[in-house]
Design a protein around this motif. Sequence first.
Motif, PDB file in Angstrom:
ATOM      1  N   ARG A  89       0.834  -1.210   0.000  1.00 34.26           N
ATOM      2  CA  ARG A  89       0.000   0.000   0.000  1.00 34.26           C
ATOM      3  C   ARG A  89       0.868   1.260   0.000  1.00 34.26           C
ATOM      4  O   ARG A  89       0.591   2.212  -0.726  1.00 34.26           O
ATOM      5  CB  ARG A  89      -0.934   0.015   1.198  1.00 34.26           C
ATOM      6  CG  ARG A  89      -1.866   1.216   1.170  1.00 34.26           C
ATOM      7  CD  ARG A  89      -2.933   1.170   2.256  1.00 34.26           C
ATOM      8  NE  ARG A  89      -3.753   2.342   2.177  1.00 34.26           N
ATOM      9  CZ  ARG A  89      -3.421   3.542   2.659  1.00 34.26           C
ATOM     10  NH1 ARG A  89      -2.266   3.711   3.268  1.00 34.26           N
ATOM     11  NH2 ARG A  89      -4.235   4.576   2.551  1.00 34.26           N
ATOM     12  N   LEU A  90       1.915   1.258   0.810  1.00 38.75           N
ATOM     13  CA  LEU A  90       2.819   2.412   0.849  1.00 38.75           C
ATOM     14  C   LEU A  90       3.473   2.629  -0.511  1.00 38.75           C
ATOM     15  O   LEU A  90       3.558   3.764  -0.996  1.00 38.75           O
ATOM     16  CB  LEU A  90       3.879   2.231   1.936  1.00 38.75           C
ATOM     17  CG  LEU A  90       3.380   2.299   3.376  1.00 38.75           C
ATOM     18  CD1 LEU A  90       4.484   1.860   4.342  1.00 38.75           C
ATOM     19  CD2 LEU A  90       2.889   3.701   3.722  1.00 38.75           C
ATOM     20  N   VAL A  91       3.934   1.553  -1.138  1.00 40.06           N
ATOM     21  CA  VAL A  91       4.551   1.658  -2.463  1.00 40.06           C
ATOM     22  C   VAL A  91       3.537   2.214  -3.462  1.00 40.06           C
ATOM     23  O   VAL A  91       3.854   3.101  -4.261  1.00 40.06           O
ATOM     24  CB  VAL A  91       5.118   0.291  -2.919  1.00 40.06           C
ATOM     25  CG1 VAL A  91       5.501   0.321  -4.392  1.00 40.06           C
ATOM     26  CG2 VAL A  91       6.321  -0.083  -2.054  1.00 40.06           C
ATOM     27  N   ASP A  92       2.308   1.705  -3.411  1.00 37.52           N
ATOM     28  CA  ASP A  92       1.251   2.204  -4.306  1.00 37.52           C
ATOM     29  C   ASP A  92       0.998   3.696  -4.102  1.00 37.52           C
ATOM     30  O   ASP A  92       0.617   4.390  -5.043  1.00 37.52           O
ATOM     31  CB  ASP A  92      -0.056   1.439  -4.098  1.00 37.52           C
ATOM     32  CG  ASP A  92      -0.010   0.017  -4.639  1.00 37.52           C
ATOM     33  OD1 ASP A  92       0.932  -0.310  -5.388  1.00 37.52           O
ATOM     34  OD2 ASP A  92      -0.920  -0.773  -4.272  1.00 37.52           O
ATOM     35  N   GLU A  93       1.196   4.186  -2.873  1.00 39.22           N
ATOM     36  CA  GLU A  93       0.997   5.599  -2.557  1.00 39.22           C
ATOM     37  C   GLU A  93       2.231   6.451  -2.884  1.00 39.22           C
ATOM     38  O   GLU A  93       2.242   7.653  -2.658  1.00 39.22           O
ATOM     39  CB  GLU A  93       0.647   5.769  -1.077  1.00 39.22           C
ATOM     40  CG  GLU A  93      -0.707   5.218  -0.706  1.00 39.22           C
ATOM     41  CD  GLU A  93      -1.858   6.073  -1.200  1.00 39.22           C
ATOM     42  OE1 GLU A  93      -1.641   7.239  -1.578  1.00 39.22           O
ATOM     43  OE2 GLU A  93      -2.998   5.569  -1.211  1.00 39.22           O
ATOM     44  N   GLY A  94       3.297   5.803  -3.394  1.00 36.88           N
ATOM     45  CA  GLY A  94       4.502   6.536  -3.773  1.00 36.88           C
ATOM     46  C   GLY A  94       5.456   6.816  -2.628  1.00 36.88           C
ATOM     47  O   GLY A  94       6.362   7.641  -2.758  1.00 36.88           O
ATOM     48  N   VAL A  95       5.282   6.114  -1.509  1.00 31.56           N
ATOM     49  CA  VAL A  95       6.151   6.306  -0.349  1.00 31.56           C
ATOM     50  C   VAL A  95       7.485   5.622  -0.607  1.00 31.56           C
ATOM     51  O   VAL A  95       7.531   4.502  -1.123  1.00 31.56           O
ATOM     52  CB  VAL A  95       5.494   5.734   0.930  1.00 31.56           C
ATOM     53  CG1 VAL A  95       6.434   5.809   2.116  1.00 31.56           C
ATOM     54  CG2 VAL A  95       4.194   6.477   1.213  1.00 31.56           C
ATOM     55  N   GLU A  96       8.576   6.298  -0.249  1.00 30.53           N
ATOM     56  CA  GLU A  96       9.905   5.726  -0.432  1.00 30.53           C
ATOM     57  C   GLU A  96      10.226   4.747   0.694  1.00 30.53           C
ATOM     58  O   GLU A  96      10.349   5.127   1.846  1.00 30.53           O
ATOM     59  CB  GLU A  96      10.976   6.820  -0.468  1.00 30.53           C
ATOM     60  CG  GLU A  96      12.351   6.245  -0.708  1.00 30.53           C
ATOM     61  CD  GLU A  96      13.453   7.276  -0.788  1.00 30.53           C
ATOM     62  OE1 GLU A  96      14.625   6.876  -0.750  1.00 30.53           O
ATOM     63  OE2 GLU A  96      13.150   8.482  -0.874  1.00 30.53           O
ATOM     64  N   ILE A  97      10.336   3.468   0.327  1.00 35.51           N
ATOM     65  CA  ILE A  97      10.748   2.428   1.274  1.00 35.51           C
ATOM     66  C   ILE A  97      12.274   2.419   1.253  1.00 35.51           C
ATOM     67  O   ILE A  97      12.883   2.251   0.200  1.00 35.51           O
ATOM     68  CB  ILE A  97      10.199   1.045   0.866  1.00 35.51           C
ATOM     69  CG1 ILE A  97       8.689   1.083   0.639  1.00 35.51           C
ATOM     70  CG2 ILE A  97      10.616  -0.016   1.883  1.00 35.51           C
ATOM     71  CD1 ILE A  97       7.859   1.431   1.847  1.00 35.51           C
ATOM     72  N   THR A  98      12.884   2.614   2.410  1.00 34.29           N
ATOM     73  CA  THR A  98      14.339   2.688   2.459  1.00 34.29           C
ATOM     74  C   THR A  98      15.000   1.377   2.888  1.00 34.29           C
ATOM     75  O   THR A  98      16.185   1.189   2.657  1.00 34.29           O
ATOM     76  CB  THR A  98      14.799   3.818   3.401  1.00 34.29           C
ATOM     77  OG1 THR A  98      14.249   3.591   4.700  1.00 34.29           O
ATOM     78  CG2 THR A  98      14.351   5.174   2.879  1.00 34.29           C
TER      79      THR A  98
END
Length: 130
Positions: A89-98
């Motif tokens: 979901r975070l990736v779909d929202e464009g959040v940068e996973i570090t």
Amino acid sequence: MITDFARATVLVEDYETALAFYVDVLGFEVIFDDELDDGTRIVHVGLPEQSPAGLWLMAAEGSDRVGDQTGGHPSFVLYTDDCRVAHDRLVDEGVEITRGPVETADDVHLHFEDPYGNEVVLVELADGDA
């Protein structure tokens, strides 16, 4: 003596960007959003049913500390019941996973950044207890 945790401060450059991230992406709710007599805006967000605990979003007003309040360490930890679903979901929202998701014997966790570069850790505990 101390009975509850109330809030921690996160410096932001723009309230609307911060609210869009913390409310729309992470699922926090606005607990308080108003201006003081001197014009200072006070914004307090938290997770549903955990009020008054939450984050105090504060305009940095010229500070160079935005995104670097903790000297390169995570700003805070959030718990989830499914880290992999949250990751997608975070990736779909464009959040940068570090970093992550990483699975250990005790948890599954990942690190991501808010719009200002503050690092957040998201954890799913193996035993389900946060």
